[in-house]
Design a protein around this motif. Structure first.
Motif, mmCIF file in Angstrom:
data_model
loop_
_atom_site.group_PDB
_atom_site.id
_atom_site.type_symbol
_atom_site.label_atom_id
_atom_site.label_comp_id
_atom_site.label_asym_id
_atom_site.label_seq_id
_atom_site.Cartn_x
_atom_site.Cartn_y
_atom_site.Cartn_z
ATOM 1 N N TYR A 175 94.010 43.665 63.564
ATOM 2 C CA TYR A 175 93.146 44.468 63.049
ATOM 3 C C TYR A 175 93.791 45.871 63.390
ATOM 4 O O TYR A 175 93.871 46.749 63.011
ATOM 5 C CB TYR A 175 91.798 44.621 63.782
ATOM 6 C CG TYR A 175 91.111 45.813 63.095
ATOM 7 C CD1 TYR A 175 90.403 45.706 61.865
ATOM 8 C CD2 TYR A 175 90.664 46.793 64.082
ATOM 9 C CE1 TYR A 175 89.518 46.827 61.577
ATOM 10 C CE2 TYR A 175 89.666 47.809 63.574
ATOM 11 C CZ TYR A 175 89.437 47.714 62.330
ATOM 12 O OH TYR A 175 88.634 48.926 61.964
ATOM 13 N N HIS A 176 94.685 46.057 64.696
ATOM 14 C CA HIS A 176 95.356 47.366 65.020
ATOM 15 C C HIS A 176 96.403 47.520 64.034
ATOM 16 O O HIS A 176 96.713 48.474 63.702
ATOM 17 C CB HIS A 176 95.934 46.968 66.458
ATOM 18 C CG HIS A 176 94.727 47.422 67.666
ATOM 19 N ND1 HIS A 176 95.002 48.365 68.217
ATOM 20 C CD2 HIS A 176 93.870 46.680 68.022
ATOM 21 C CE1 HIS A 176 94.056 48.589 69.101
ATOM 22 N NE2 HIS A 176 93.214 47.300 68.966
ATOM 23 N N ILE A 177 97.081 46.294 63.562
ATOM 24 C CA ILE A 177 98.408 46.372 62.586
ATOM 25 C C ILE A 177 97.623 46.859 61.260
ATOM 26 O O ILE A 177 98.260 47.800 60.797
ATOM 27 C CB ILE A 177 99.029 45.106 62.399
ATOM 28 C CG1 ILE A 177 99.718 44.977 63.783
ATOM 29 C CG2 ILE A 177 100.049 45.297 61.606
ATOM 30 C CD1 ILE A 177 100.110 43.548 63.987
ATOM 31 N N VAL A 178 96.655 46.416 60.864
ATOM 32 C CA VAL A 178 96.099 46.862 59.677
ATOM 33 C C VAL A 178 95.768 48.287 59.633
ATOM 34 O O VAL A 178 95.967 48.993 58.648
ATOM 35 C CB VAL A 178 94.775 45.838 59.114
ATOM 36 C CG1 VAL A 178 94.199 46.536 58.064
ATOM 37 C CG2 VAL A 178 95.365 44.365 58.849
ATOM 38 N N THR A 179 94.894 48.706 60.755
ATOM 39 C CA THR A 179 94.757 50.066 60.627
ATOM 40 C C THR A 179 95.803 50.992 60.793
ATOM 41 O O THR A 179 95.591 52.215 60.204
ATOM 42 C CB THR A 179 93.472 50.323 61.876
ATOM 43 O OG1 THR A 179 93.990 49.827 63.011
ATOM 44 C CG2 THR A 179 92.316 49.410 61.560
ATOM 45 N N GLY A 236 93.040 53.505 48.729
ATOM 46 C CA GLY A 236 91.675 52.607 48.763
ATOM 47 C C GLY A 236 91.993 51.470 48.871
ATOM 48 O O GLY A 236 90.938 50.541 49.558
ATOM 49 N N ALA A 237 93.220 50.646 48.693
ATOM 50 C CA ALA A 237 93.324 49.486 48.830
ATOM 51 C C ALA A 237 93.464 49.126 50.711
ATOM 52 O O ALA A 237 93.122 48.065 51.002
ATOM 53 C CB ALA A 237 94.739 48.733 48.471
ATOM 54 N N ALA A 238 94.057 50.298 51.199
ATOM 55 C CA ALA A 238 94.236 50.302 52.668
ATOM 56 C C ALA A 238 92.833 50.090 53.222
ATOM 57 O O ALA A 238 92.370 49.468 54.168
ATOM 58 C CB ALA A 238 94.919 51.239 53.224
ATOM 59 N N TRP A 239 91.910 50.959 52.708
ATOM 60 C CA TRP A 239 90.538 50.947 53.298
ATOM 61 C C TRP A 239 89.960 49.569 52.945
ATOM 62 O O TRP A 239 88.866 48.949 53.623
ATOM 63 C CB TRP A 239 89.585 52.053 52.663
ATOM 64 C CG TRP A 239 89.970 53.455 53.392
ATOM 65 C CD1 TRP A 239 90.874 54.479 52.783
ATOM 66 C CD2 TRP A 239 89.398 53.576 54.665
ATOM 67 N NE1 TRP A 239 90.938 55.310 53.898
ATOM 68 C CE2 TRP A 239 90.351 55.165 54.965
ATOM 69 C CE3 TRP A 239 88.703 53.230 55.751
ATOM 70 C CZ2 TRP A 239 89.898 55.650 56.220
ATOM 71 C CZ3 TRP A 239 88.507 53.934 56.743
ATOM 72 C CH2 TRP A 239 89.265 55.442 56.948
ATOM 73 N N THR A 240 90.042 49.029 51.944
ATOM 74 C CA THR A 240 89.500 47.760 51.407
ATOM 75 C C THR A 240 89.865 46.562 52.430
ATOM 76 O O THR A 240 89.107 46.009 53.021
ATOM 77 C CB THR A 240 90.039 47.416 50.149
ATOM 78 O OG1 THR A 240 89.466 48.390 49.162
ATOM 79 C CG2 THR A 240 89.344 45.941 49.545
ATOM 80 N N VAL A 241 91.452 46.583 52.679
ATOM 81 C CA VAL A 241 91.852 45.654 53.444
ATOM 82 C C VAL A 241 91.306 45.880 54.928
ATOM 83 O O VAL A 241 90.817 44.927 55.638
ATOM 84 C CB VAL A 241 93.312 45.698 53.737
ATOM 85 C CG1 VAL A 241 94.024 44.828 54.749
ATOM 86 C CG2 VAL A 241 94.073 45.487 52.435
ATOM 87 N N ARG A 242 91.026 46.920 55.261
ATOM 88 C CA ARG A 242 90.417 47.372 56.585
ATOM 89 C C ARG A 242 89.089 46.692 56.781
ATOM 90 O O ARG A 242 88.636 46.167 57.673
ATOM 91 C CB ARG A 242 90.327 48.724 56.905
ATOM 92 C CG ARG A 242 89.836 49.345 58.161
ATOM 93 C CD ARG A 242 89.889 50.826 58.708
ATOM 94 N NE ARG A 242 89.424 51.078 59.731
ATOM 95 C CZ ARG A 242 90.026 52.301 60.340
ATOM 96 N NH1 ARG A 242 90.764 53.070 59.706
ATOM 97 N NH2 ARG A 242 89.343 52.519 61.366
ATOM 98 N N ALA A 243 88.161 46.767 55.604
ATOM 99 C CA ALA A 243 86.925 46.335 55.521
ATOM 100 C C ALA A 243 86.879 44.935 55.765
ATOM 101 O O ALA A 243 85.902 44.305 56.194
ATOM 102 C CB ALA A 243 86.253 46.825 54.078
#
Length: 219
Positions: free
Chosen positions: A73-77, A32-39
């Motif tokens: 963004y590539h790194i985050v995803t 969930g935190a990973a998807w939040t950071v992505r957003a």
């Protein structure tokens, strides 16, 4: 006390489920935190606006150099993908454990064969109901036939919305195409991200509910 014993006869000792449940909760919160950071990064892209050189994918197989924000963004995803994969593995381990315990508690075979624990998430059409059915079956078998908690339905609705739309697990856009969508219309992406984050949080309560039901029965 005697009524309680009559309702729940003595059962064999169960493999412990609390430990793997805690790992599942931690993995779900991480996803969930990973998807939040992505957003957050998609919002940053939308605020920054598309560079004058156009989208990263220029068409006809041509790609321009990424900006620092696009590269991050590539790194985050990518990091988020690792977190989601870890979450999937731990969650399936938890699901397999509670299915085995449910079978011991009920004395009946599960409604779905073991292969559906894995295949049910990916097989088209079946993946619209089988995963929810796996957990509902485990809960019912663990509680003597009680209806599953409402949070199971909340989780499943959010999961289906998230995986089938926006940047969900079944969406086929590349990272560069998602970056372009963030520049031109970020709200559908954020709605999908919100669904995935909500699904992760709801799944935490699902894990806790099923685990608590089995621990109570075993106790």
């Amino acid at each position: 006390m005697n009524d309680h014993i009559a309702q729940y006869p003595q059962v064999p000792a169960l493999p412990p489920v609390r430990g793997i449940a805690r790992w599942a909760v931690a993995a779900l919160l991480l996803a969930g935190a990973a998807w939040t950071v992505r957003a957050v990064w998609e919002i940053r892209l939308a605020v920054a606006g598309e560079p004058a050189s156009g989208p990263p994918d220029q068409g006809d197989g041509r790609h321009r150099p990424l900006t620092a924000l696009e590269d991050s963004y590539h790194i985050v995803t990518s990091a988020g993908g690792v977190a989601v994969l870890l979450c999937v593995l731990v969650f399936l381990m938890w699901l397999q454990r509670v299915r085995e315990n449910a079978r011991t508690l009920s004395g009946q075979p599960p409604r779905y064969a073991g292969i559906w624990v894995y295949l049910g998430w990916f097989l088209p059409v079946a993946n619209l109901w089988v995963p929810r059915g796996l957990i509902a079956d485990a809960y019912g078998a663990s509680t003597g036939g009680k209806r599953p908690p409402m949070v199971l339905n909340v989780w499943w609705v959010l999961w289906v919305i998230g995986m089938a739309s926006g940047v969900g697990l079944l969406y086929t856009d590349s990272k560069d195409e998602i970056i372009e969508r963030a520049y031109t219309g970020v709200w559908p992406l954020l709605a999908s991200d919100a669904a995935m984050v909500g699904a992760a949080v709801a799944a935490v309560f699902v894990v806790r509910a099923v685990t608590a039901a089995q621990e109570e029965r075993a106790g």
